[in-house]
Design an enzyme around this catalytic site. Structure first.
Site, short mmCIF file in Angstrom:
data_model
loop_
_atom_site.label_atom_id
_atom_site.label_comp_id
_atom_site.label_asym_id
_atom_site.label_seq_id
_atom_site.Cartn_x
_atom_site.Cartn_y
_atom_site.Cartn_z
N CYS A 53 7.50 6.11 4.65
CA CYS A 53 6.27 5.97 5.41
C CYS A 53 5.76 7.37 5.76
O CYS A 53 6.50 8.18 6.30
CB CYS A 53 6.53 5.17 6.68
SG CYS A 53 5.11 5.08 7.80
N CYS A 127 1.47 -3.62 -3.54
CA CYS A 127 0.37 -2.71 -3.89
C CYS A 127 0.14 -1.80 -2.69
O CYS A 127 -0.46 -2.20 -1.69
CB CYS A 127 -0.86 -3.57 -4.20
SG CYS A 127 -2.28 -2.63 -4.75
#
Length: 141
Positions: A53, A127
Site C-alpha cells: 500500500c 484491478c
C-alpha cells in the site's frame, strides 16, 4: 461484502494524509479515485517483488500473482492473504462492484472482478491503481 469486524490500524486524519500523499495519490487512495487506464507505472512492470500500500506500506500482493489482463491497470489474481484487504460493496457509476481497500489504513486500491474467464487459479481480477501501490523489488542474491 462489508466486513465490519476488521478495523484499520494505521489511523490518520485527512489532514495528515494530505501532507503525506501527493494530490494524485490522495485522490485515488483517500477519495476512491481511479487513475487513467494505461497510465500507471506498474501496469506492465515485470519486476519480481511485493506490492505494498502506497499510503501505509502494508504488503498486499506478490508479483507472482500479477497477470496481463490488458485492461489498463495492474491486475492480480489474489492478495497475499485475505486479511490484508477489505471488500466494500460499491454501487457508484450505475453498477454494482466490489471495492478493494487496504485493511491496515482503509485506502482505496481498486476493484475485484470475477468470472471473466482469465486462465488464473482464482478466476478473479484484482484491478488495482498503480498510484495505490509501491513495488518493493526482491533483493538479488
Amino acid at each position: 461484502m462489508d466486513d465490519d469486524t476488521t478495523r484499520p490500524t494505521a489511523v490518520r486524519t485527512e489532514a495528515d494524509w494530505r501532507e503525506i500523499l501527493t494530490p494524485e495519490e490522495y485522490h485515488v487512495l483517500r477519495e476512491a479515485g481511479t487513475e487513467r487506464p494505461f497510465s500507471g507505472e506498474y501496469e506492465n512492470d515485470p519486476t519480481i517483488g511485493v506490492y505494498a500500500c502506497r499510503a501505509c506500506g502494508a504488503e498486499l500482493f506478490r508479483s507472482e500473482t500479477k497477470f496481463d489482463a490488458a485492461c489498463g491497470w495492474p491486475s492480480f489474481y489474489a492478495p497475499l492473504a485475505e486479511d490484508r484487504v477489505r471488500y466494500i460493496k460499491d454501487t457508484t457509476m450505475g453498477m454494482e462492484r466490489v471495492e478493494v481497500r487496504c485493511a491496515t489504513c482503509e485506502s482505496h486500491m481498486g476493484h475485484v472482478f470475477g468470472s471473466e474467464g482469465f486462465p488464473t487459479p482464482t478466476d478473479l481480477r484484482y484491478c488495482m491503481n498503480s498510484l495505490s501501490l509501491r513495488l518493493v523489488a526482491d533483493s538479488a542474491g
